[in-house]
Enzyme design. Structure first.
Site, PDB file in Angstrom:
ATOM      1  N   LYS A 183       0.875  -1.188   0.000  1.00  0.00           N
ATOM      2  CA  LYS A 183       0.000   0.000   0.000  1.00  0.00           C
ATOM      3  C   LYS A 183       0.906   1.230   0.000  1.00  0.00           C
ATOM      4  CE  LYS A 183      -1.849   3.023   2.039  1.00  0.00           C
ATOM      5  NZ  LYS A 183      -1.672   4.459   1.658  1.00  0.00           N
ATOM      6  N   GLU A 258       9.413   1.069  11.012  1.00  0.00           N
ATOM      7  CA  GLU A 258      10.494   1.997  10.651  1.00  0.00           C
ATOM      8  C   GLU A 258       9.889   3.391  10.747  1.00  0.00           C
ATOM      9  OE1 GLU A 258      13.592   1.270   9.900  1.00  0.00           O
ATOM     10  OE2 GLU A 258      13.666  -0.791   9.178  1.00  0.00           O
TER      11      GLU A 258
HETATM   12  P1  NAD Z   1       2.224   8.358   7.694  1.00  0.00           P
HETATM   13  O1  NAD Z   1       2.320   7.525   8.896  1.00  0.00           O
HETATM   14  O2  NAD Z   1       1.217   9.453   7.664  1.00  0.00           O
HETATM   15  O3  NAD Z   1       1.934   7.486   6.392  1.00  0.00           O
HETATM   16  C1  NAD Z   1       2.741   6.394   6.038  1.00  0.00           C
HETATM   17  C2  NAD Z   1       1.876   5.344   5.366  1.00  0.00           C
HETATM   18  O4  NAD Z   1       0.906   4.884   6.299  1.00  0.00           O
HETATM   19  C3  NAD Z   1       1.095   5.865   4.150  1.00  0.00           C
HETATM   20  O5  NAD Z   1       1.049   4.860   3.163  1.00  0.00           O
HETATM   21  C4  NAD Z   1      -0.289   6.077   4.729  1.00  0.00           C
HETATM   22  O6  NAD Z   1      -1.317   5.985   3.773  1.00  0.00           O
HETATM   23  C5  NAD Z   1      -0.374   4.936   5.721  1.00  0.00           C
HETATM   24  N1  NAD Z   1      -1.382   5.143   6.772  1.00  0.00           N
HETATM   25  C6  NAD Z   1      -1.797   6.314   7.310  1.00  0.00           C
HETATM   26  N2  NAD Z   1      -2.767   6.082   8.242  1.00  0.00           N
HETATM   27  C7  NAD Z   1      -2.935   4.743   8.292  1.00  0.00           C
HETATM   28  C8  NAD Z   1      -3.783   3.885   9.058  1.00  0.00           C
HETATM   29  N3  NAD Z   1      -4.655   4.379   9.945  1.00  0.00           N
HETATM   30  N4  NAD Z   1      -3.685   2.555   8.860  1.00  0.00           N
HETATM   31  C9  NAD Z   1      -2.806   2.054   7.967  1.00  0.00           C
HETATM   32  N5  NAD Z   1      -2.003   2.817   7.207  1.00  0.00           N
HETATM   33  C10 NAD Z   1      -2.062   4.144   7.364  1.00  0.00           C
HETATM   34  O7  NAD Z   1       3.682   8.931   7.460  1.00  0.00           O
HETATM   35  P2  NAD Z   1       4.137  10.052   6.439  1.00  0.00           P
HETATM   36  O8  NAD Z   1       3.858  11.386   7.018  1.00  0.00           O
HETATM   37  O9  NAD Z   1       3.602   9.749   5.089  1.00  0.00           O
HETATM   38  O10 NAD Z   1       5.704   9.765   6.397  1.00  0.00           O
HETATM   39  C11 NAD Z   1       6.595  10.488   7.123  1.00  0.00           C
HETATM   40  C12 NAD Z   1       7.053   9.707   8.344  1.00  0.00           C
HETATM   41  O11 NAD Z   1       7.658   8.498   7.934  1.00  0.00           O
HETATM   42  C13 NAD Z   1       8.106  10.457   9.114  1.00  0.00           C
HETATM   43  O12 NAD Z   1       7.866  10.348  10.487  1.00  0.00           O
HETATM   44  C14 NAD Z   1       9.382   9.721   8.741  1.00  0.00           C
HETATM   45  O13 NAD Z   1      10.411   9.848   9.681  1.00  0.00           O
HETATM   46  C15 NAD Z   1       8.904   8.328   8.605  1.00  0.00           C
HETATM   47  N6  NAD Z   1       9.835   7.539   7.785  1.00  0.00           N
HETATM   48  C16 NAD Z   1      10.592   6.578   8.398  1.00  0.00           C
HETATM   49  C17 NAD Z   1      11.522   5.856   7.660  1.00  0.00           C
HETATM   50  C18 NAD Z   1      12.372   4.790   8.301  1.00  0.00           C
HETATM   51  O14 NAD Z   1      12.910   3.964   7.583  1.00  0.00           O
HETATM   52  N7  NAD Z   1      12.535   4.765   9.610  1.00  0.00           N
HETATM   53  C19 NAD Z   1      11.669   6.102   6.290  1.00  0.00           C
HETATM   54  C20 NAD Z   1      10.887   7.078   5.705  1.00  0.00           C
HETATM   55  C21 NAD Z   1       9.961   7.793   6.473  1.00  0.00           C
END
Ligand code: NAD
Length: 489
Positions: A183, A258
């Site tokens: 997803k 992650e």
């Molecule tokens: P997010 O958590 O908003 O979204 C990430 C994913 O989760 C998206 O595909 C989103 O559609 C999905 N999602 C959102 N709500 C959900 C739910 N209720 N149930 C299931 N899936 C859901 O994160 P973001 O703002 O898109 O990304 C930024 C964050 O990601 C930052 O905190 C960043 O540090 C982190 N990140 C971590 C790594 C790592 O490897 N540690 C790498 C890249 C980004």
């Protein structure tokens, strides 16, 4: 191999991919993706919901029971290698799509596409090198362990590095013989869809990789909660990570999280500053600071504080920010919402009286509708200030002065996160003491990030998550161990 031409931009509606078939979402809904460089509507994609996730999990299970599940480890490795080669043939296409969709400068898009290929090469090569053991036990027994796939694995990824994150997560899962339901993020997923086309053209059996774009609370939540999914890999925010872990708990399945970071680079007075300087700035501002491992805190020993501030400021003032296809130092942020969040933090710094060390300039001809923010360096920031504690996910760095090793450690470890840290010092003993005492998943000494390091296990502690992706370690996470004890007398 010939380059793929999966679609042209702008296009009508890019479908989702289930069981090797490209089709509209079950409910017929779509999502519009923006071009962050000018704020225009870029493309429409299918908006998957729970019925699409059901179909994708069923297709993945069918692949496990069919052609994909019958492949030997060496054959799986060969398929991954072929996909990697086809990705390399498509680097320019993928970099351009990423530039349009994520707002990433072309040069960074190329780096990401090549890293995607490298993950497939690495995990393709590793597929037939992960094995169990025979264990010494009582007389009359032979005991052995078998490494087996979990089954259907769910992968939920963010928008900031779609290609790299899909490469590391799906690459390792496929190498171990799982079948994936992926997803991607609703903000940006064109390269993920292009990758799925490339993978199938390169010979991936139908159903081994299914891609269902959609909203987090719809398709994402349905995938996390699906009882047919045997392992969840999530990359994203802490808040969503907690929801994913709760969903995994309800089905009693393992989960890799992650999450975010507030990673420090620690500069001691004896450091080679010429070597450190480019990294101090670049590792904070790559992808406009929208990087989980962004070095957003620069901790500097007081004796070199003024010098480091001036040299970083000089670099900041030379930065050029503009549309992704112009391929400048920085592109825009992903969305108007993200722009608003970063501007809120900048206002918090300014209104709270933080010292502004320097800012970069947005190119005069950058489109007005783009989601641009000036990269900003704040100086002498108290270690407990929100700008030194919270993940901003934008081009903002804070400088914090320290006195001695103990205080450096206290500040470095003093956030809720623990993803990555960098240490710059010529003192060998201090290098090891710091590496051992920093509370995080990766420590880099006299470098930061080791150029991406596909081979290096990656992940966090504390709110940065748990479990490891990348490197060989990920293959253990994407498999389960079966012990077989044979009593033969
Ligand atoms: P997010 O958590 O908003 O979204 C990430 C994913 O989760 C998206 O595909 C989103 O559609 C999905 N999602 C959102 N709500 C959900 C739910 N209720 N149930 C299931 N899936 C859901 O994160 P973001 O703002 O898109 O990304 C930024 C964050 O990601 C930052 O905190 C960043 O540090 C982190 N990140 C971590 C790594 C790592 O490897 N540690 C790498 C890249 C980004």
């Amino acid at each position: 191999m010939a380059a793929t031409t999966p679609f042209t931009i702008p296009f009508d509606t890019e479908p989702l991919c289930i069981g090797g078939v490209w089709r509209a979402a079950a409910a017929g809904q779509t999502l519009t993706l923006d071009n962050p460089s000018d704020g225009s509507a870029l493309a429409r994609i299918a908006r998957g919901t729970a019925p699409d996730i059901d179909a994708a999990v069923a297709a993945a299970q069918a692949a496990l029971d069919g052609d994909w599940g019958r492949l030997t480890a060496a054959e799986r490795g060969r398929v991954l290698g072929a996909i990697g080669r086809k990705v390399l043939d498509n680097v320019e296409l993928l970099a351009r799509l990423e530039a349009l969709d994520v707002g990433k400068p072309l040069a960074q898009g190329r780096v990401d596409a090549i890293a995607l290929a490298r993950y497939l090469e690495f995990y393709g090569g590793a597929a037939d090198k992960v094995h169990g053991q025979t264990l010494p036990f009582q007389n009359g027994y032979t005991v052995l362990t078998l490494r087996e796939p979990h089954g259907v694995t769910g992968h939920i990824v963010p928008w900031n590095y779609p290609m790299q994150i899909v490469g590391r997560s799906v690459g390792a899962a496929l190498a171990m013989g799982n079948a994936c339901v992926l997803k991607p993020a609703e903000e940006a997923c064109l390269t993920v869809l292009a990758f799925a086309r490339i993978a199938h053209e390169a010979g991936l059996p139908a159903g081994a990789l299914n891609v269902v774009p959609g909203l987090g609370e719809e398709a994402g939540a349905a995938l996390a909660a699906h009882p047919g999914v045997r392992h969840l890999s999530f990359t994203g925010s802490v808040a969503t990570g907690k929801l994913i872990q709760a969903a995994a708990a309800r089905n009693a399945v393992p989960v890799t999280l992650e999450l975010g970071g507030k990673s420090p680079q620690i500069v001691f007075a004896d450091a080679d500053l010429d070597a450190a300087l480019p990294s101090l700035v670049n590792a904070g501002l790559q992808n406009a600071g929208q990087t989980c491992s962004a070095a957003s805190r620069i901790l500097v020993e007081r004796a070199v504080h003024a010098q480091v501030r001036e040299r970083m400021a000089e670099r900041y003032r030379a930065l050029r920010i503009g549309p992704a296809l112009a391929d400048l130092d920085l592109g825009p942020l992903i969305s108007k919402r993200q722009q608003g969040i970063v501007e809120h933090f900048l206002a918090l710094g300014r209104d709270g009286g933080l010292a502004l060390a320097a800012q970069g300039e947005i190119a005069a001809d950058a489109p007005r509708g783009g989601f641009y923010v000036r990269p900003t360096l704040f100086d002498a920031v108290p270690a407990d200030h929100p700008l030194a504690q919270q993940e901003i996910f934008g081009p903002v760095q804070v400088l914090i002065a320290f006195d001695g090793e103990a205080q450096a450690l206290q500040i470095a470890n003093g956030t809720a996160f623990g993803l990555v840290a960098g240490v710059w010092t010529r003192d060998g003993g201090r290098q090891l003491r710091m590496a051992r005492s920093l509370k995080c998943g990766q420590v880099f000494v006299n470098n930061y990030g080791a150029g991406g390091g596909v081979e290096l296990p990656f992940g966090g502690v504390k709110h940065s998550g748990h479990g490891r992706e990348k490197g060989f370690e990920a293959l253990y996470g994407f498999s389960t161990l079966k012990t077989v004890a044979i009593h033969h007398g």
